[in-house]
Design a protein around this motif. Structure first.
Motif, PDB file in Angstrom:
ATOM      1  N   PHE A  84      -7.709   2.940  -4.234  1.00 62.53           N
ATOM      2  CA  PHE A  84      -6.673   3.053  -3.208  1.00 62.53           C
ATOM      3  C   PHE A  84      -7.283   3.428  -1.858  1.00 62.53           C
ATOM      4  O   PHE A  84      -6.940   2.833  -0.830  1.00 62.53           O
ATOM      5  CB  PHE A  84      -5.629   4.099  -3.619  1.00 62.53           C
ATOM      6  CG  PHE A  84      -4.638   4.413  -2.534  1.00 62.53           C
ATOM      7  CD1 PHE A  84      -3.569   3.563  -2.286  1.00 62.53           C
ATOM      8  CD2 PHE A  84      -4.776   5.548  -1.752  1.00 62.53           C
ATOM      9  CE1 PHE A  84      -2.666   3.840  -1.270  1.00 62.53           C
ATOM     10  CE2 PHE A  84      -3.888   5.838  -0.740  1.00 62.53           C
ATOM     11  CZ  PHE A  84      -2.814   4.982  -0.496  1.00 62.53           C
ATOM     12  N   LEU A  85      -8.173   4.394  -1.859  1.00 60.84           N
ATOM     13  CA  LEU A  85      -8.792   4.835  -0.607  1.00 60.84           C
ATOM     14  C   LEU A  85      -9.637   3.724   0.022  1.00 60.84           C
ATOM     15  O   LEU A  85      -9.650   3.567   1.242  1.00 60.84           O
ATOM     16  CB  LEU A  85      -9.616   6.102  -0.838  1.00 60.84           C
ATOM     17  CG  LEU A  85      -8.800   7.341  -1.220  1.00 60.84           C
ATOM     18  CD1 LEU A  85      -9.709   8.501  -1.580  1.00 60.84           C
ATOM     19  CD2 LEU A  85      -7.832   7.725  -0.114  1.00 60.84           C
TER      20      LEU A  85
ATOM     21  N   LYS B  34      -7.403   6.212  -7.649  1.00 59.46           N
ATOM     22  CA  LYS B  34      -7.377   6.856  -6.331  1.00 59.46           C
ATOM     23  C   LYS B  34      -8.524   6.356  -5.462  1.00 59.46           C
ATOM     24  O   LYS B  34      -8.341   6.104  -4.266  1.00 59.46           O
ATOM     25  CB  LYS B  34      -7.463   8.382  -6.465  1.00 59.46           C
ATOM     26  CG  LYS B  34      -6.136   9.030  -6.659  1.00 59.46           C
ATOM     27  CD  LYS B  34      -6.085  10.534  -6.670  1.00 59.46           C
ATOM     28  CE  LYS B  34      -7.256  11.329  -6.295  1.00 59.46           C
ATOM     29  NZ  LYS B  34      -7.078  12.779  -6.427  1.00 59.46           N
TER      30      LYS B  34
ATOM     31  N   TYR C  58       0.469   9.327  -5.722  1.00 58.05           N
ATOM     32  CA  TYR C  58       0.592  10.733  -5.336  1.00 58.05           C
ATOM     33  C   TYR C  58       1.921  11.389  -5.698  1.00 58.05           C
ATOM     34  O   TYR C  58       2.034  12.607  -5.625  1.00 58.05           O
ATOM     35  CB  TYR C  58       0.304  10.885  -3.839  1.00 58.05           C
ATOM     36  CG  TYR C  58      -1.126  10.537  -3.511  1.00 58.05           C
ATOM     37  CD1 TYR C  58      -2.172  11.357  -3.918  1.00 58.05           C
ATOM     38  CD2 TYR C  58      -1.447   9.365  -2.846  1.00 58.05           C
ATOM     39  CE1 TYR C  58      -3.489  11.032  -3.648  1.00 58.05           C
ATOM     40  CE2 TYR C  58      -2.766   9.027  -2.561  1.00 58.05           C
ATOM     41  CZ  TYR C  58      -3.780   9.869  -2.966  1.00 58.05           C
ATOM     42  OH  TYR C  58      -5.084   9.548  -2.702  1.00 58.05           O
TER      43      TYR C  58
ATOM     44  N   ASP D  67       0.709   4.087  -2.761  1.00 67.21           N
ATOM     45  CA  ASP D  67       0.532   5.478  -2.348  1.00 67.21           C
ATOM     46  C   ASP D  67       1.549   6.376  -3.052  1.00 67.21           C
ATOM     47  O   ASP D  67       1.208   7.422  -3.602  1.00 67.21           O
ATOM     48  CB  ASP D  67       0.688   5.577  -0.823  1.00 67.21           C
ATOM     49  CG  ASP D  67       0.479   6.981  -0.307  1.00 67.21           C
ATOM     50  OD1 ASP D  67       1.474   7.735  -0.237  1.00 67.21           O
ATOM     51  OD2 ASP D  67      -0.670   7.336   0.032  1.00 67.21           O
ATOM     52  N   HIS D  68       2.804   5.950  -3.053  1.00 71.47           N
ATOM     53  CA  HIS D  68       3.858   6.732  -3.696  1.00 71.47           C
ATOM     54  C   HIS D  68       3.616   6.836  -5.200  1.00 71.47           C
ATOM     55  O   HIS D  68       3.772   7.909  -5.800  1.00 71.47           O
ATOM     56  CB  HIS D  68       5.221   6.099  -3.419  1.00 71.47           C
ATOM     57  CG  HIS D  68       6.363   6.947  -3.868  1.00 71.47           C
ATOM     58  ND1 HIS D  68       6.857   6.904  -5.145  1.00 71.47           N
ATOM     59  CD2 HIS D  68       7.082   7.886  -3.202  1.00 71.47           C
ATOM     60  CE1 HIS D  68       7.850   7.771  -5.266  1.00 71.47           C
ATOM     61  NE2 HIS D  68       8.007   8.382  -4.095  1.00 71.47           N
TER      62      HIS D  68
ATOM     63  N   LYS E  99      -7.184   1.219   1.528  1.00 67.08           N
ATOM     64  CA  LYS E  99      -6.625   1.758   2.769  1.00 67.08           C
ATOM     65  C   LYS E  99      -7.626   1.625   3.920  1.00 67.08           C
ATOM     66  O   LYS E  99      -7.265   1.211   5.025  1.00 67.08           O
ATOM     67  CB  LYS E  99      -6.237   3.223   2.564  1.00 67.08           C
ATOM     68  CG  LYS E  99      -5.484   3.830   3.706  1.00 67.08           C
ATOM     69  CD  LYS E  99      -5.008   5.221   3.364  1.00 67.08           C
ATOM     70  CE  LYS E  99      -4.229   5.793   4.537  1.00 67.08           C
ATOM     71  NZ  LYS E  99      -3.759   7.128   4.279  1.00 67.08           N
TER      72      LYS E  99
ATOM     73  N   LEU F 253       0.832  -1.207   0.000  1.00 60.80           N
ATOM     74  CA  LEU F 253       0.000   0.000   0.000  1.00 60.80           C
ATOM     75  C   LEU F 253       0.868   1.258   0.000  1.00 60.80           C
ATOM     76  O   LEU F 253       0.537   2.245  -0.663  1.00 60.80           O
ATOM     77  CB  LEU F 253      -0.956  -0.004   1.197  1.00 60.80           C
ATOM     78  CG  LEU F 253      -2.099   0.992   1.113  1.00 60.80           C
ATOM     79  CD1 LEU F 253      -3.075   0.597   0.008  1.00 60.80           C
ATOM     80  CD2 LEU F 253      -2.832   1.075   2.438  1.00 60.80           C
ATOM     81  N   LYS F 254       1.992   1.226   0.710  1.00 62.82           N
ATOM     82  CA  LYS F 254       2.918   2.369   0.696  1.00 62.82           C
ATOM     83  C   LYS F 254       3.480   2.599  -0.704  1.00 62.82           C
ATOM     84  O   LYS F 254       3.615   3.739  -1.153  1.00 62.82           O
ATOM     85  CB  LYS F 254       4.068   2.143   1.678  1.00 62.82           C
ATOM     86  CG  LYS F 254       3.718   2.392   3.107  1.00 62.82           C
ATOM     87  CD  LYS F 254       4.941   2.241   4.001  1.00 62.82           C
ATOM     88  CE  LYS F 254       4.565   2.407   5.443  1.00 62.82           C
ATOM     89  NZ  LYS F 254       5.711   2.213   6.339  1.00 62.82           N
TER      90      LYS F 254
END
Length: 157
Positions: free
Chosen positions: A135-136, A132, A21, A17-18, A139, A13-14
């Motif tokens: 992803f949310l 996105k 964003y 995220d990178h 998360k 997930l990190k």
């Protein structure tokens, strides 16, 4: 063990995220969208497997050889992990898009999206906003499942 899968989901997930964003806004390469969605799918798969492993260890469910039956067990267990119907639907949608991607005879970039075309000429369009949103959801699902697993393990100790 379920916690190792959760740790792996957090690591992936990190990375996603990178990519969402930082990398994508700089590169604006629409082919990255499917790669990011693939990472999100990996996160969601690890989460589902963590829930199934925990539920099986707690003797709440049976383990099946058929993935569809196991996913049905996941759905039935989802309330215990505070997962909503829309989150479950999002998990299924991401998996369906990735399955379509794996079988697709043609994919291309169009405007600000990545387009997957099936044999029957059905198209699935993946945009930055779609990724996105997925992803949310991933998360939020990870947070809910991680909190429940921590609670279950603290009660066992």
């Amino acid at each position: 063990m379920a916690t190792s899968r959760i740790d792996e989901a957090k690591r992936i997930l990190k990375i996603a995220d990178h990519m969402i964003y930082v990398t994508y806004p700089v590169m604006r390469e629409n082919r990255l969208l499917i790669k990011i969605l693939g990472q999100i799918n990996n996160v969601l798969n690890n989460i589902v497997l963590s829930v199934l492993e925990n539920e099986y260890a707690q003797k709440r469910i049976k383990s099946y050889a058929e993935p569809k039956m196991n996913f049905q067990s996941f759905i039935e267990s989802s309330k215990r992990y505070s997962l909503s119907k829309s989150q479950i639907d999002s998990i299924q949608q991401v998996a369906a898009v990735m399955a379509l991607h794996a079988q697709s005879p043609m994919e291309f970039v169009k405007n600000d999206s990545f387009v997957i075309m099936s044999d029957s000429m059905h198209t699935e369009e993946i945009t930055y906003e779609t990724v996105k949103s997925a992803f949310l959801v991933a998360k939020a699902v990870l947070d809910s499942v991680d909190n429940r697993l921590k609670l279950d393990y603290s009660q066992m100790a």
